[in-house]
Design an enzyme around this catalytic site. Structure first.
Site, PDB file in Angstrom:
ATOM      1  N   LEU A 170       0.998  -1.253   0.139  1.00 44.17           N
ATOM      2  CA  LEU A 170       0.040   0.206  -0.184  1.00 44.17           C
ATOM      3  C   LEU A 170       0.753   1.331   0.030  1.00 44.17           C
ATOM      4  CD1 LEU A 170      -2.612  -1.152   2.903  1.00 44.17           C
ATOM      5  CD2 LEU A 170      -2.578  -1.448   0.447  1.00 44.17           C
TER       6      LEU A 170
ATOM      7  N   ASN B  56      10.381  -3.209  -2.212  1.00 47.67           N
ATOM      8  CA  ASN B  56      10.722  -1.793  -1.765  1.00 47.67           C
ATOM      9  C   ASN B  56      12.057  -1.228  -2.185  1.00 47.67           C
ATOM     10  OD1 ASN B  56       8.050  -1.268  -0.958  1.00 47.67           O
ATOM     11  ND2 ASN B  56       8.538  -0.966   1.272  1.00 47.67           N
TER      12      ASN B  56
ATOM     13  N   ALA C 199      12.333  12.154 -11.122  1.00 50.80           N
ATOM     14  CA  ALA C 199      13.600  12.613 -10.368  1.00 50.80           C
ATOM     15  C   ALA C 199      13.285  13.767  -9.360  1.00 50.80           C
ATOM     16  CB  ALA C 199      14.928  13.354 -11.304  1.00 50.80           C
TER      17      ALA C 199
ATOM     18  N   GLY D   4      11.457   9.492   0.648  1.00 48.91           N
ATOM     19  CA  GLY D   4      11.220   9.652   2.133  1.00 48.91           C
ATOM     20  C   GLY D   4      10.120   8.742   2.658  1.00 48.91           C
TER      21      GLY D   4
ATOM     22  N   CYS E 118       8.592   4.191   4.904  1.00 48.97           N
ATOM     23  CA  CYS E 118       8.719   2.942   4.256  1.00 48.97           C
ATOM     24  C   CYS E 118      10.264   2.625   3.718  1.00 48.97           C
ATOM     25  CB  CYS E 118       7.680   2.462   3.447  1.00 48.97           C
ATOM     26  SG  CYS E 118       6.251   2.381   4.082  1.00 48.97           S
TER      27      CYS E 118
ATOM     28  N   LYS F 222      13.444   3.398   5.941  1.00 54.67           N
ATOM     29  CA  LYS F 222      13.543   2.276   7.227  1.00 54.67           C
ATOM     30  C   LYS F 222      13.789   1.069   6.400  1.00 54.67           C
ATOM     31  CE  LYS F 222       9.217   0.950   8.971  1.00 54.67           C
ATOM     32  NZ  LYS F 222       8.865  -0.295   8.646  1.00 54.67           N
TER      33      LYS F 222
ATOM     34  N   LYS G 145       5.531  13.251   0.595  1.00 54.79           N
ATOM     35  CA  LYS G 145       4.876  13.259  -0.935  1.00 54.79           C
ATOM     36  C   LYS G 145       3.492  13.971  -0.757  1.00 54.79           C
ATOM     37  CE  LYS G 145       2.864   8.735  -0.780  1.00 54.79           C
ATOM     38  NZ  LYS G 145       2.615   7.512  -1.464  1.00 54.79           N
TER      39      LYS G 145
END
Ligand code: UGA
Length: 429
Positions: A153, A208, A252, A257, A260, A263, A320
């Site tokens: 998600l 990820n 770009a 950030g 998710c 980390k 975002k």
């Protein structure tokens, strides 16, 4: 089916609500009494488009409830999703104490066959630890199965991502559990991939990390574009037409950030290290991501020469658009660096200012983009909210002390900005 969700944070709340929407009886559990009280009153603790409405409807229709009583929820359920937090420890490894605690409670109270699903992002092989914990504390000695069912998600589109997934991954060793999970997800039209538990856990890390790699890759290309006079937007477009590469995640900007990617990349590097593999590629991805923010601050410095006492307007604080989430937002490092040099920051974000106030001190928070621009020596774009794409640029120009825009998200065309009379600096163009 009867479902319990252990942990009503971001992932748990979206998962539980969407499973209720698919017709299941869902009880979402959290230890935070205040959060559960709010949810019971219909107040949603996170900003996520569409979630409010789904919670209200499913609550009203009796398929969704909220409680602090995990034991009761477990007893009443066939499938229990573990959605508790796995925050990073000081050394970057994931802290699995909440996962262990949930597994223990589930084990102690379960009185008939249960499927326990790992939904939180956990290191590969955690499934074995969860199974062992449940076995150890299995008071009534009942049968159970552990399943890894990673979530994919995105914040800001989590409800849509849940209801229209690219794929559903079910990592399990038992036919019974696999069939129950397939039945649960039957209403969703998506390919279902069945694997063993470890592969499912690794699919999450690998996905990820790969996406983070794509972002750092295009940011590296953007830096080469700046040195050569090429345009990163065109380079990305040209690459993206190749189906093997794809267009997505080639924007770009200021690097990734959120809670998710940063980390998870750090945790995956640690996991690999523990397993005896030096994940050099992912380390470089991280390094490029860090550098991208530093290079941006240098750009601002170069344009303004002296930062001390300069008034800098910042548009966008969240990591975002479409979220109020400030965790690991590039805005934090960038604003801290500017403040360190003595700049005065006047910032605006459509949703994240309340959260930003807890993290960023000494900032003047403004009611809109125009108030932020007023009297500023430069306007800096850090998050690509749609409303910033539609600003009245003439008004912005008249409000700024100096018509300088430094855009970390490439939301405007350089030619148009030049025509509008701005000095416009962006990324990789
Ligand atoms: C990410 C993944 O996209 C989800 O699939 C995953 O489930 C989730 O992490 C998780 O592990 O829980 P999220 O962190 O919500 O989701 O955000 P993304 O939309 O993926 O964006 C991550 C960061 O990358 C943002 O800072 C964004 O600005 C940046 N980004 C994204 C770019 O800089 N360029 C791009 O082209 C795309």
């Amino acid at each position: 089916m009867k479902i319990a969700i252990a942990g009503s944070g971001y992932v748990g709340l979206v998962t539980g609500t969407c499973l209720a929407e698919l017709g299941n009886d869902v009880v979402c559990v959290d230890i935070d009494k205040e959060k559960i009280n709010k949810l019971n009153k219909g107040q949603v603790p996170i900003y996520e488009p569409g979630l409010d409405e789904l919670i209200k409807r499913n609550k009203k229709e009796g398929r969704l409830s909220f409680t602090t009583d995990l034991k009761d929820a477990v007893k009443k359920s066939d499938i229990i999703f573990i959605c508790v937090g796995t925050p990073p420890k000081d050394n970057g490894e994931a802290d699995l104490s909440h996962v262990e605690a949930a597994a223990r409670t589930i084990a102690e109270v379960m009185d008939k066959y249960k499927v326990i699903v790992e939904k939180s992002t956990v290191p590969v092989q955690t499934g074995e630890d969860v199974a062992r914990t449940i076995k150890n504390y299995n008071k009534h000695n009942v049968k159970f199965d552990v399943v890894s069912n990673p979530e994919f998600l995105r914040e800001g589109s989590a409800v849509n991502d849940f209801l229209n997934p690219d794929r559903i991954v079910i990592g399990a060793d038992s036919e019974k559990a696999i069939n129950m999970m397939k039945e649960l997800y039957k209403p969703l039209k998506a390919p279902i991939l069945v694997t063993n538990i470890k592969s499912a856990e690794l699919i999450k890390h690998a996905s990820n990390s790969f996406l983070a790699t794509k972002i750092s890759f295009i940011n590296a290309i953007a830096n080469i574009c700046e040195k050569t006079g090429a345009d990163v937007e065109k380079v990305a477009e040209g690459m993206g037409y190749d189906k093997r590469i794809g267009k997505a995640f080639l924007n770009a900007g200021l690097g990734y950030g959120g809670f998710c990617f940063p980390k998870d990349a750090e945790a995956f590097i640690r996991i690999a290290e523990k397993l005896g593999y030096d994940f050099k590629l992912l380390k470089a991805v991280q390094e490029i991501n860090k550098e991208q923010k530093e290079l941006f601050v240098k750009k601002i410095e170069k344009s303004l020469w002296i930062l001390k006492k300069k008034r800098i307007a910042i548009l966008g604080l969240s990591f975002k658009p479409n979220t109020d989430d400030m965790r690991f937002a590039p805005s934090i490092d960038i604003i801290n660096a500017l403040q360190k040099e003595g700049a005065n920051i006047q910032a605006y974000d459509p949703e994240a200012m309340e959260n930003a106030k807890k993290i960023l001190k000494g900032v003047t928070y403004c009611k809109d983009a125009y108030e932020a621009a007023k009297g500023a020596d430069a306007l800096i774009i850090l998050t690509e909210w749609n409303e910033f794409k539609e600003l009245d640029l003439k008004k912005i120009k008249s409000l700024l002390n100096n018509p300088l825009i430094i855009d970390g998200r490439n939301i405007y065309g350089p030619a148009i900005m030049k025509k509008e009379g701005f000095k416009y600096i962006s990324i990789g163009r």
